[in-house]
Scaffold this motif. Sequence first.
Motif, PDB file in Angstrom:
ATOM      1  N   ASP A 149       0.847  -1.189   0.000  1.00 25.86           N
ATOM      2  CA  ASP A 149       0.000   0.000   0.000  1.00 25.86           C
ATOM      3  C   ASP A 149       0.892   1.253   0.000  1.00 25.86           C
ATOM      4  N   PRO A 150       0.768   2.128  -1.001  1.00 26.65           N
ATOM      5  CA  PRO A 150       1.644   3.311  -1.078  1.00 26.65           C
ATOM      6  C   PRO A 150       1.546   4.213   0.148  1.00 26.65           C
ATOM      7  N   ARG A 151       0.391   4.182   0.846  1.00 30.64           N
ATOM      8  CA  ARG A 151       0.244   5.014   2.061  1.00 30.64           C
ATOM      9  C   ARG A 151       1.231   4.576   3.139  1.00 30.64           C
ATOM     10  N   LYS A 152       1.476   3.256   3.222  1.00 31.33           N
ATOM     11  CA  LYS A 152       2.432   2.744   4.211  1.00 31.33           C
ATOM     12  C   LYS A 152       3.858   3.166   3.867  1.00 31.33           C
ATOM     13  N   LEU A 153       4.166   3.161   2.568  1.00 32.93           N
ATOM     14  CA  LEU A 153       5.503   3.582   2.141  1.00 32.93           C
ATOM     15  C   LEU A 153       5.731   5.065   2.435  1.00 32.93           C
ATOM     16  N   ILE A 154       4.687   5.878   2.179  1.00 30.88           N
ATOM     17  CA  ILE A 154       4.801   7.325   2.464  1.00 30.88           C
ATOM     18  C   ILE A 154       4.955   7.547   3.966  1.00 30.88           C
ATOM     19  N   GLY A 155       4.170   6.805   4.767  1.00 26.46           N
ATOM     20  CA  GLY A 155       4.261   6.912   6.225  1.00 26.46           C
ATOM     21  C   GLY A 155       5.662   6.578   6.717  1.00 26.46           C
ATOM     22  N   TYR A 156       6.242   5.508   6.153  1.00 31.45           N
ATOM     23  CA  TYR A 156       7.609   5.117   6.533  1.00 31.45           C
ATOM     24  C   TYR A 156       8.597   6.204   6.122  1.00 31.45           C
ATOM     25  N   GLY A 157       8.394   6.771   4.908  1.00 36.56           N
ATOM     26  CA  GLY A 157       9.299   7.812   4.408  1.00 36.56           C
ATOM     27  C   GLY A 157       9.297   9.046   5.299  1.00 36.56           C
ATOM     28  N   PHE A 158       8.112   9.526   5.688  1.00 34.80           N
ATOM     29  CA  PHE A 158       8.032  10.711   6.540  1.00 34.80           C
ATOM     30  C   PHE A 158       8.534  10.420   7.958  1.00 34.80           C
ATOM     31  N   LEU A 200      13.843  10.005   2.127  1.00 29.57           N
ATOM     32  CA  LEU A 200      13.326  10.740   0.965  1.00 29.57           C
ATOM     33  C   LEU A 200      12.985   9.804  -0.195  1.00 29.57           C
ATOM     34  N   ALA A 201      13.769   8.736  -0.345  1.00 24.17           N
ATOM     35  CA  ALA A 201      13.544   7.786  -1.448  1.00 24.17           C
ATOM     36  C   ALA A 201      12.171   7.131  -1.355  1.00 24.17           C
ATOM     37  N   PHE A 202      11.620   6.999  -0.133  1.00 25.50           N
ATOM     38  CA  PHE A 202      10.329   6.335   0.056  1.00 25.50           C
ATOM     39  C   PHE A 202       9.140   7.278  -0.132  1.00 25.50           C
ATOM     40  N   LEU A 203       9.403   8.516  -0.523  1.00 27.24           N
ATOM     41  CA  LEU A 203       8.317   9.486  -0.662  1.00 27.24           C
ATOM     42  C   LEU A 203       7.937   9.761  -2.111  1.00 27.24           C
TER      43      LEU A 203
END
Length: 519
Positions: free
Chosen positions: A328-337, A370-373
């Motif tokens: 889920d891209p939301r989880k990746l963004i959450g990890y990135g931030f 940053l790479a995960f965002l």
Amino acid sequence: MTVTLATFMEVLDSSIANVALPHIAGGLGATQDEATWVLTAYLVANAIILPAGAYMTGFIGRKKFYMICVALFGISSALCGLAPTLPLLVFCRVLQGIGGGGLAPSEQAILADTFPPEKRGQAFAMYGLAVVCAPAIGPTLGGYITDNFDWRWIFYLNVPICLLSLYLTSRIVEDPPWVEKQVKEAKKGGLKLDFLGFGLLGLTFGSLEFVLDKGQEDDWFSSRLIVFFVTMCVVAFVTMIWWELKQLREGHRPILNLTLFTRRQFAISFILMFVLGFSLYGTTVLIPQFVQTLMGYTAELAGKVLSPAGFMMMAMMPVVGFLSGKIDPRKLIGYGFFMLTISLLWMTNLNLQLSYGQLVIMRMFQASGLAFLFIPINTIAYIGVKQTESNDVSGLTNLARNIGGSCGTAFMATMLIRRTAAHENSMTRNLTTANPGFNAQVKALAGAFKAGNGAGPVGGGPSQGAMHAAQAYIYQQMHRQAANLGYVDIIRDLMVFCACMIPVLFFIPKPPKHVQAGH
């Protein structure tokens, strides 16, 4: 790789010129302040074209528009290198900004249409390498070229890359059927350009870029010029919104597709991309400035502090591209931030005793977040978007990143001066003759200066000159420490800003299965 080539060159060019400014000013007989127009002119032209690119694609076709932008960028780069005066260089930079502004949105739209949703993440990974790594590599390359060759070569470098890009694009890239259909329909109806919409767009984003770039230099609202451009920006923005909505109601094609903001996924991804640009460009400017002004690094060595982080992102981007098709891209963004917040928390330990290696590790750790965002934010932006709207999405998300970067740079420049002054005022209270610790330190330093210079009578107290030198040295150290605390304050503000984005993710609707898993 074909479309990423020109985009990498364009993003690189926006950061590579920063290092060369003193050389440009000296070479053209201009002041440092006058030379900053070389950057401002490019940013203003770039910001105007970014959202308008999708509109132009509908009339001439995406491939043709992309190739025109590459050609214009290449020709204007050559002219920048040949420019004999600063006004001519600034004019050529405007042309270069117009050409460069159309590259990134066109590439993103090409990738979105070429790859199915489950493979889009991997395609955006290649695009992400260009827009995220280029700002990190730019200062190092710019420093090396200006120190060892001539500043004009930072522009000449673009010409062969443009020629290669034009050749490969003509052979490999094709417009999808719906774009060709859109162009045919536009030709049947005649070329009816929205000149008023384009003018309002130019006034809005041109004025905004000018204010952000020159605000601190002119002391913001104490300058009539800044007040004038802020007023113009607000009036033009409100009028543009009214005009574009009117165009929609009347069935005309607006220059800005504001209906995209009615989709929650796109509206939130626009905000997240703004924050990504804010934090990425803000820290990309902050770290080299810190090591150059306070630690005595050369421009080239300061660039080398950032470069390993670029390689870290190059290594991470394919991994994130692969994961974006599975998770889920939301989880990746959450990890990135989360990682970005933790890295900024670590960077609040910034001090003048840090080694080169420690600074590099700090920046590399930040780059891993940053790479995960970048990729997941772009993936979410395209959810539920019609094929005919992909150009609009790419133009607006790139605009969000660029405006975010300009805001981040302006925020850093303003806050650094103000927070440094506040810390200096606080510290100065202790630098008085009423403070025994201050007096003892002055005497100790004056004695050391006297002994080092061999001045003054043997066995006598420190001379008046040694006392003055000791006081000047203490003031210089106080200024460095105050500036250091100013940098830490900025990093702390960025940390809070990034941490506030994590709760925003809960407002993004759950993506379809083909987006969050490789079905």
